[in-house]
Scaffold this active site. Structure first.
Site, PDB file in Angstrom:
ATOM      1  N   GLY A   1       0.825  -1.218   0.000  1.00  0.00           N
ATOM      2  CA  GLY A   1       0.000   0.000   0.000  1.00  0.00           C
ATOM      3  C   GLY A   1       0.851   1.256   0.000  1.00  0.00           C
TER       4      GLY A   1
ATOM      5  N   GLY B   1       2.602   3.816   1.449  1.00  0.00           N
ATOM      6  CA  GLY B   1       3.139   4.123   2.773  1.00  0.00           C
ATOM      7  C   GLY B   1       3.672   5.536   2.874  1.00  0.00           C
TER       8      GLY B   1
ATOM      9  N   LYS C   1       3.857  12.552  -2.935  1.00  0.00           N
ATOM     10  CA  LYS C   1       4.772  11.504  -2.463  1.00  0.00           C
ATOM     11  C   LYS C   1       5.685  12.120  -1.425  1.00  0.00           C
ATOM     12  CE  LYS C   1       7.235   8.018  -4.742  1.00  0.00           C
ATOM     13  NZ  LYS C   1       8.013   7.553  -5.909  1.00  0.00           N
TER      14      LYS C   1
ATOM     15  N   ARG D   1      -1.954  -1.102 -10.041  1.00  0.00           N
ATOM     16  CA  ARG D   1      -0.780  -1.926 -10.377  1.00  0.00           C
ATOM     17  C   ARG D   1      -1.192  -3.385 -10.389  1.00  0.00           C
ATOM     18  NH1 ARG D   1       2.604   1.291  -6.763  1.00  0.00           N
ATOM     19  NH2 ARG D   1       1.267   3.084  -6.416  1.00  0.00           N
TER      20      ARG D   1
ATOM     21  N   ASP E   1       4.300  -4.507  -7.515  1.00  0.00           N
ATOM     22  CA  ASP E   1       3.641  -3.282  -7.039  1.00  0.00           C
ATOM     23  C   ASP E   1       4.142  -2.057  -7.800  1.00  0.00           C
ATOM     24  OD1 ASP E   1       5.964  -4.152  -5.434  1.00  0.00           O
ATOM     25  OD2 ASP E   1       5.805  -2.174  -4.538  1.00  0.00           O
ATOM     26  N   ASN E   2       5.186  -2.231  -8.592  1.00  0.00           N
ATOM     27  CA  ASN E   2       5.686  -1.128  -9.417  1.00  0.00           C
ATOM     28  C   ASN E   2       5.384  -1.361 -10.893  1.00  0.00           C
ATOM     29  OD1 ASN E   2       6.712   0.108  -7.127  1.00  0.00           O
ATOM     30  ND2 ASN E   2       8.717  -0.862  -7.340  1.00  0.00           N
TER      31      ASN E   2
END
Ligand code: AMP
Ligand code: MG
Length: 487
Positions: free
Chosen positions: A86, A88, A109, A179, A248-249
């Site tokens: 998730g 973070g 970010k 993603r 996740d990327n």
């Protein structure tokens, strides 16, 4: 000064995200605001006071219409599955439909902790903010699908890594932040209702024809396979190493996502690894296509329950779609590398010429970007720069002769080939040592090198006498050996 938000992800069930506001920073100051992108998003950058922009793009002021959320996702990191990752240290402010009619996410970010932060501080050091801003905007100028950078802010407070370093907040813009890991999140929880909801949402947003297809899961998977094949071929043709191709990327939209330990090849070395944490070389330059394929297989795993009620049939469908990757990637790669030597469309001979050139470049440790750039000049009559660069290039004159003869046989004239090559072979790329120098100066509060490099990267195909320092490879002592996530 306002975005017109039109949020759809925040309308999905609560399982998809956590509602969380950014945590204010001490004394934000604006480093960069991307005026062109702001305008695309309906914002007049000139009309904003820098202090207001700093407040907005640090998260100190949450704009009207924003509904800040941190997205839930899982992911395979270096092959190991983490069911709970998730956002973070990222917070999605909301979505804006641009002047081009495209819906995009606006995300901060480094804007403070979220329920997904685990032991992290939810912050970002300034260095990675500067890197992502420069590299993602360079990728965009190079024509690579990528998330974009809208703003970079210095937070005015330190973050604690190995030592205290200046903190930063980056505003990222993406067609979506969904993603492979988002699908894994629901699959890992056997939450099939939300898995289906995610498929439906994603298809409508990113692949409207897939949403209308008889089998939306199959159509979406096929779309993602095609986009990843094209994307990774483009990376390879530019010497780009993503460095952390975790699931996740891996973006469903086909955008380059996450610029942590990324790097560009200096000299050509196919098995090159830069990332300091990639001990096994999992994400080496030449492993990127097979890793993309592996990540796509993880997406297919998630979609099995949605592909067909019969599991065996579902697996057969998934395998058929996945098997398209290799061919699509090879075709895209051959097309791009053939263009790099002035030949289109690709054929067997252009492929063989590229192959032998790359072997020669590897043997001679030739600079990837410069070699292709100088090839156009060599065809145009000036072989000197190329021969100067490749000192021990005994095989080079033969290769050049073979290449010229090939172009002549195909009836590709020199001006035509040179023009084609200059359109695809950049002169300026975000060199690792230049990025490091920008970060070093930025950490001391000097952003002049950042702005200079940024300006050069906006015109990557233009040879400019004032930009010689950005057009040359690193000297041996300048060469960057390892990159760090810097989280
Ligand atoms: P990345 O390596 O950037 O793909 O991040 C992997 C995971 O670690 C994601 O879930 C991030 O949100 C999380 N993460 C990375 N850095 C931080 C940080 N400073 N604070 C909290 N979470 C973080
Ligand atoms: Mg990430």
């Amino acid at each position: 000064m306002a975005f017109t938000f039109d949020n759809t992800y925040a309308r999905l069930p609560e399982a998809f995200y956590a509602r969380v506001a950014p945590t204010p920073v001490a004394a934000p100051s604006l480093i960069a605001l991307n005026a062109g992108l702001a305008e695309l998003l309906g914002l007049d950058a000139d009309a904003i006071e820098p202090a207001d922009a700093a407040a907005l793009f640090s998260g100190n002021v949450v704009p009207e219409g924003a509904e800040p959320i941190a997205l839930a996702y899982s992911g395979h990191q270096f092959g190991g599955f983490s069911p709970m990752l998730g956002d973070g240290r990222a917070i999605l402010l909301g979505e804006v439909v641009g002047r081009d009619g495209v819906r995009r996410d606006l995300q901060l970010k480094g804007s403070g902790p979220t329920p997904f932060s685990r032991r992290g501080d939810g912050r970002s050091a300034l260095g990675p903010v500067l890197r992502e801003y420069l590299v993602s905007e360079a990728m965009h100028a190079l024509g690579v699908p990528t998330t974009r950078a809208l703003a970079a802010v210095w937070s005015g407070e330190p973050v604690y890594r190995e030592r205290p370093v200046p903190g930063g907040v980056m505003t990222r813009v993406a067609r979506s932040h969904i993603r492979v890991g988002t699908f894994q999140f629901f699959r890992a929880r056997n939450d099939f209702d939300n898995l289906r909801r995610l498929l439906d949402y994603t298809a409508r947003r990113l692949d409207p024809q897939a949403a209308e297809d008889d089998n939306p899961a199959r159509a979406l998977l096929a779309g993602v396979v095609g986009r990843q094949a094209e994307l990774v071929a483009t990376w390879m043709s530019l010497g780009f190493i993503h460095g952390v191709m975790n699931t996740d990327n891996t973006s469903i939209s086909g955008e380059t996502l996450d610029f942590g330990p990324c790097a560009f090849l200096d000299h050509y070395e196919p098995a090159k690894v830069f990332s300091s944490i990639d001990h096994g070389g999992r994400y080496a330059f030449n492993r990127q296509p097979s890793i993309a394929q592996w990540n796509l297989a993880r997406l297919a795993d998630c979609l099995i329950p949605l592909l067909d009620a019969d599991e065996q049939r579902a697996i057969a469908i998934a395998e058929a779609v996945l098997s398209d990757f290799a061919g699509r990637f090879e075709t895209a790669l051959n097309r791009r590398f053939s263009e790099k030597i002035g030949a289109a469309p690709a054929d067997d001979e252009s492929r063989a010429l590229v192959e032998s050139l790359l072997q020669l470049m590897q043997r001679e440790r030739a600079d990837f970007t410069r070699t292709f750039h100088h090839l156009a000049g060599a065809l145009d009559g000036d072989e000197r720069p190329l021969l100067d660069d490749i000192e021990d290039g005994a095989a080079l004159p033969d290769w050049l002769a073979g290449w010229r003869a090939y172009l002549a046989r195909r009836g590709i004239g020199t001006p035509q080939a040179v023009q084609r090559m200059r359109a695809v072979n950049p002169v300026v790329i975000p060199r690792n040592h230049q990025i490091e120098a920008v970060i070093e100066a930025g950490n001391e509060g000097d952003f002049t090198p950042f702005h200079r490099l940024h300006a050069a990267l906006q015109e990557p195909f233009v040879e400019h006498p004032d930009r010689a320092e950005y057009q040359r490879p690193p000297r041996p002592e300048e060469e960057v050996q390892a990159t760090f996530c810097g989280t």
